[in-house]
Motif scaffolding. Sequence first.
Motif, mmCIF file in Angstrom:
data_model
loop_
_atom_site.group_PDB
_atom_site.id
_atom_site.type_symbol
_atom_site.label_atom_id
_atom_site.label_comp_id
_atom_site.label_asym_id
_atom_site.label_seq_id
_atom_site.Cartn_x
_atom_site.Cartn_y
_atom_site.Cartn_z
ATOM 1 N N VAL A 1 65.633 65.509 29.193
ATOM 2 C CA VAL A 1 64.437 65.251 29.996
ATOM 3 C C VAL A 1 63.787 66.568 30.398
ATOM 4 N N ARG A 2 64.602 67.552 30.823
ATOM 5 C CA ARG A 2 64.040 68.869 31.163
ATOM 6 C C ARG A 2 63.324 69.477 29.972
ATOM 7 N N GLU A 3 63.918 69.347 28.771
ATOM 8 C CA GLU A 3 63.293 69.886 27.560
ATOM 9 C C GLU A 3 61.950 69.209 27.302
ATOM 10 N N VAL A 4 61.904 67.880 27.443
ATOM 11 C CA VAL A 4 60.659 67.142 27.216
ATOM 12 C C VAL A 4 59.606 67.544 28.246
ATOM 13 N N VAL A 5 60.003 67.606 29.506
ATOM 14 C CA VAL A 5 59.058 67.995 30.558
ATOM 15 C C VAL A 5 58.520 69.399 30.280
ATOM 16 N N ASP A 6 59.418 70.320 29.943
ATOM 17 C CA ASP A 6 58.999 71.706 29.720
ATOM 18 C C ASP A 6 58.165 71.879 28.457
ATOM 19 N N SER B 1 88.481 66.409 25.155
ATOM 20 C CA SER B 1 87.854 65.322 25.907
ATOM 21 C C SER B 1 86.656 65.897 26.662
ATOM 22 N N ALA B 2 85.800 65.015 27.128
ATOM 23 C CA ALA B 2 84.570 65.438 27.805
ATOM 24 C C ALA B 2 84.871 66.002 29.184
ATOM 25 N N ALA B 3 84.247 67.135 29.475
ATOM 26 C CA ALA B 3 84.326 67.714 30.814
ATOM 27 C C ALA B 3 83.036 67.431 31.576
ATOM 28 N N GLN B 4 82.041 66.918 30.870
ATOM 29 C CA GLN B 4 80.744 66.582 31.462
ATOM 30 C C GLN B 4 80.426 65.123 31.143
ATOM 31 N N PRO B 5 79.835 64.398 32.069
ATOM 32 C CA PRO B 5 79.465 63.010 31.793
ATOM 33 C C PRO B 5 78.287 62.935 30.817
ATOM 34 N N ARG B 6 78.178 61.811 30.127
ATOM 35 C CA ARG B 6 77.087 61.591 29.176
ATOM 36 C C ARG B 6 75.733 61.817 29.851
ATOM 37 N N ARG B 7 75.643 61.505 31.134
ATOM 38 C CA ARG B 7 74.387 61.637 31.872
ATOM 39 C C ARG B 7 73.872 63.085 31.904
ATOM 40 N N ALA B 8 74.780 64.054 31.790
ATOM 41 C CA ALA B 8 74.386 65.462 31.824
ATOM 42 C C ALA B 8 73.446 65.807 30.678
ATOM 43 N N THR B 9 73.674 65.217 29.498
ATOM 44 C CA THR B 9 72.778 65.521 28.369
ATOM 45 C C THR B 9 71.435 64.845 28.532
ATOM 46 N N ILE B 10 71.416 63.706 29.196
ATOM 47 C CA ILE B 10 70.136 63.038 29.439
ATOM 48 C C ILE B 10 69.253 63.939 30.288
ATOM 49 N N GLY B 11 69.830 64.515 31.347
ATOM 50 C CA GLY B 11 69.073 65.440 32.195
ATOM 51 C C GLY B 11 68.566 66.632 31.418
ATOM 52 N N GLN B 12 69.405 67.171 30.527
ATOM 53 C CA GLN B 12 69.005 68.315 29.701
ATOM 54 C C GLN B 12 67.818 67.940 28.818
#
Length: 136
Positions: A86-91, A73-84
Amino acid sequence: MGGSRGGASGLSPAQAEIMEIVWDRGEVSASEVREVLSATRPVARNTVRTLLERMEEKGWLRHREEGRTFLYSAAQPRRATIGQKVREVVDTVCGGSAEALVAALLDDRGLSAGELMRIREMLAQARATRAKKGGS
């Protein structure tokens, strides 16, 4: 490039695909993940197990045992990948500038009145949080 930021490390494209399956289903076995992935391409049983184990090591999944079967089961919320992402796109696309990302969104997509209102509320909250922490 992307490494560990705080909690869990980043996900490869294959791992991100598995996380989507886990988030959608809530809890899955390795064979269930393989079944879903095999609908679009051949996937070896050991490959899926290795991916799941690595994802657990990175802090994205947790498991419980039911007999001889591991249920993930997920230990991280779906929102965690969105942040990842976005950081990739910004960088990578915006030269590290969050301002460039926002400008591109405004220029290319625009905002609805509701989106604009919610973004203003988020900015006000961010400003208030920064003020409490003594930032400028």
